[in-house]
Design an enzyme around this catalytic site. Structure first.
Site, short mmCIF file in Angstrom:
data_model
loop_
_atom_site.label_atom_id
_atom_site.label_comp_id
_atom_site.label_asym_id
_atom_site.label_seq_id
_atom_site.Cartn_x
_atom_site.Cartn_y
_atom_site.Cartn_z
N HIS A 135 2.00 2.05 -3.37
CA HIS A 135 0.94 2.60 -4.14
C HIS A 135 1.10 4.29 -3.93
O HIS A 135 0.77 5.11 -4.87
CB HIS A 135 -0.57 2.03 -3.68
CG HIS A 135 -0.85 0.61 -4.37
ND1 HIS A 135 -1.08 0.37 -5.79
CD2 HIS A 135 -0.74 -0.62 -3.77
CE1 HIS A 135 -1.06 -0.86 -6.08
NE2 HIS A 135 -0.98 -1.38 -4.83
N THR A 137 0.92 -1.10 -0.04
CA THR A 137 -0.07 0.00 -0.04
C THR A 137 0.87 1.21 -0.09
O THR A 137 0.56 2.35 -0.76
CB THR A 137 -1.03 0.02 1.23
OG1 THR A 137 -1.64 -1.49 1.10
CG2 THR A 137 -1.72 1.22 1.24
N LEU A 140 -7.30 -12.86 -1.27
CA LEU A 140 -6.86 -11.54 -0.61
C LEU A 140 -6.66 -10.56 -1.76
O LEU A 140 -6.42 -9.31 -1.33
CB LEU A 140 -5.71 -12.07 0.20
CG LEU A 140 -5.23 -10.80 1.06
CD1 LEU A 140 -5.85 -10.80 2.33
CD2 LEU A 140 -3.58 -10.85 1.22
P1 NAD Z 1 2.80 -8.06 -3.90
O1 NAD Z 1 2.21 -7.21 -4.92
O2 NAD Z 1 4.17 -7.68 -3.40
O3 NAD Z 1 2.77 -9.51 -4.48
C1 NAD Z 1 1.94 -9.91 -5.57
C2 NAD Z 1 2.83 -10.93 -6.42
O4 NAD Z 1 2.22 -11.73 -7.18
C3 NAD Z 1 3.97 -10.38 -6.91
O5 NAD Z 1 5.24 -11.19 -6.59
C4 NAD Z 1 3.81 -10.91 -8.34
O6 NAD Z 1 4.91 -11.13 -9.08
C5 NAD Z 1 2.79 -12.02 -8.30
N1 NAD Z 1 2.10 -12.47 -9.54
C6 NAD Z 1 1.97 -11.53 -10.57
N2 NAD Z 1 1.39 -12.27 -11.46
C7 NAD Z 1 1.29 -13.42 -11.22
C8 NAD Z 1 0.56 -14.78 -11.97
N3 NAD Z 1 0.20 -14.74 -12.98
N4 NAD Z 1 0.73 -15.68 -11.00
C9 NAD Z 1 1.00 -15.65 -9.78
N5 NAD Z 1 1.68 -14.66 -9.37
C10 NAD Z 1 1.72 -13.38 -10.00
O7 NAD Z 1 1.65 -8.07 -2.81
P2 NAD Z 1 1.55 -8.63 -1.33
O8 NAD Z 1 2.05 -7.18 -0.51
O9 NAD Z 1 2.23 -9.93 -1.13
O10 NAD Z 1 -0.15 -8.45 -1.30
C11 NAD Z 1 -0.56 -9.46 -2.05
C12 NAD Z 1 -1.97 -8.94 -2.29
O11 NAD Z 1 -2.83 -8.97 -1.49
C13 NAD Z 1 -1.98 -7.88 -3.36
O12 NAD Z 1 -3.10 -7.76 -4.42
C14 NAD Z 1 -2.39 -6.61 -2.36
O13 NAD Z 1 -3.07 -5.85 -3.11
C15 NAD Z 1 -3.31 -7.42 -1.57
N6 NAD Z 1 -3.42 -7.43 -0.18
C16 NAD Z 1 -5.16 -7.33 0.17
C17 NAD Z 1 -5.16 -7.16 1.42
C18 NAD Z 1 -6.68 -7.15 2.25
O14 NAD Z 1 -6.90 -6.80 3.21
N7 NAD Z 1 -7.40 -7.82 1.32
C19 NAD Z 1 -4.26 -6.48 2.60
C20 NAD Z 1 -2.85 -6.29 1.85
C21 NAD Z 1 -2.45 -6.76 0.55
#
Ligand code: NAD
Ligand code: ZN
Length: 341
Positions: free
Chosen positions: A43, A40, A262
């Site tokens: 972003h 976040t 998530l």
């Molecule tokens: P991050 O962006 O560091 O990790 C996402 C990973 O997905 C990256 O390593 C990326 O290379 C990988 N990825 C991209 N395309 C892919 C594919 N086709 N197949 C498999 N993997 C692929 O994010 P993070 O900090 O680990 O967070 C994970 C996710 O959760 C993000 O989407 C974030 O926005 C979300 N999030 C949600 C909440 C919630 O409360 N729901 C809270 C925090 C983060």
């Protein structure tokens, strides 16, 4: 005090001097020891569409932290000066139906620390006392500083029973990596994690995944054959927000499979709902952490041997904060910590 602020509506983050917040009667002032950089925060750093629509400038950002209680509001009980604490960054209203039912993670009026109000990239952070979570001595500062994203991983991983199940995690970002460690810790059979980033998949191995799969080179059905899986995955933890990964997950789930979602897609995603229906899948959205069941569970798991150490790949002094943001932006990182002392 020193703080990192989103000072201007453009990419970047700036070190500033701001007033130490004054706690109200139900607030706690925390002297921050370590804060961690979240996706976040990136972003906000990059000033993307979401940030432009969400963050009022100037704003002190950050919401992953550990520190010590520095001052207590006059009505606060049960906490002591100097106590080591982290805290929940979702501040809930207390009045909506879910808050009153005790399901505060579903509050429709949630506001975010470091998003809608000043955050933890600062020498001092002020949050309501009900959001403060005491840290036991057995949990060190480096781990307590990432309770927020560990909580996302734990909330998602414990959404469905994983004991003896074959678990697919899509996305080896910090949260997916920690979910792999949790799935292993609680007794899953096969833990498979996918990404397109080899640096992160290597961390996946260190975090306890049985198989790491670079989906740009390897096909999941072959991996499943190698593992002797005849039918499909029982539980999916979607942690990429990537449309292709979500589609792939629907394809390789067994009938009756359960998916905890998530990952947040950057734009609306078209999913094959025919698979959802004919496979009888369950799809559950996961937001934040359960207050405070997730916090108790993750503390207990760390105390009983859950190892999340490999996910912490970079640590900087706060004066070198720019190197921290650069490490996050590179994609060649897990969690990045900033030390305030
Ligand atoms: P991050 O962006 O560091 O990790 C996402 C990973 O997905 C990256 O390593 C990326 O290379 C990988 N990825 C991209 N395309 C892919 C594919 N086709 N197949 C498999 N993997 C692929 O994010 P993070 O900090 O680990 O967070 C994970 C996710 O959760 C993000 O989407 C974030 O926005 C979300 N999030 C949600 C909440 C919630 O409360 N729901 C809270 C925090 C983060
Ligand atoms: Zn509420």
């Amino acid at each position: 005090m020193h703080a990192l602020s989103k000072l201007k509506p453009e990419p970047g983050i700036w070190q500033v001097e701001v007033e130490i917040p004054q706690p109200g009667p139900n607030d706690v002032l925390i002297e921050v020891a370590v804060s961690a950089i979240c996706g976040t925060d990136m972003h906000i750093y990059n000033w993307d569409d979401w940030a432009q629509h969400t963050i009022p400038v100037p704003m002190v950002v950050g919401h992953e932290f550990v520190g010590r209680v520095a001052a207590l509001g006059s009505h606060v009980d049960g906490l002591q000066l100097g106590q080591r604490v982290s805290g929940e960054g979702h501040i809930t209203c207390g009045y909506c139906r879910n808050c009153r039912a005790g399901t505060r993670h579903l509050c429709r009026n949630t506001i975010g620390v470091g998003v809608n109000r000043p955050g933890s990239f600062a020498q001092y952070l002020m949050i309501p006392a009900v959001n403060v979570f005491p840290i036991p001595d057995a949990v060190d500062d480096r781990h307590a500083a990432i309770f927020d994203p560990l909580g996302n991983a734990v909330h998602t991983a414990l959404a469905f029973n994983l004991v003896g199940e074959d678990v697919l995690i899509t996305g080896a970002g910090p949260i997916g990596l920690m979910a792999a460690a949790v799935a292993r810790h609680v007794g899953a059979r096969h833990v498979v994690i996918t990404d397109v980033n080899d640096y992160r998949l290597d961390l996946g191995r260190q975090m306890g995944a049985d198989r790491v799969v670079n989906v740009s080179r390897e096909a999941l059905p072959e991996v499943m054959r190698d593992l002797g899986m005849r039918e499909g995955f029982d539980v999916g933890l979607e942690m990429s927000g990537n449309a292709a990964a979500m589609d792939q997950m629907f394809s390789v789930m067994n009938h009756g499979g359960r998916i905890a979602q998530l990952g947040i897609p950057a734009a609306p995603v078209a999913l094959d709902y025919e698979k959802l229906v004919f496979k009888g899948l369950t799809l559950k959205g996961i937001y934040g952490r359960e207050m405070f069941e997730t916090w108790y569970k993750m503390t207990a798991m760390l105390e009983s041997g859950l190892n999340i150490d490999p996910v912490i790949t970079h640590e900087f002094s706060i004066t070198d904060f720019q190197q921290g943001f650069d490490a996050m932006a590179s994609g060649q990182s897990g969690k990045v910590l900033l030390n305030w002392n």
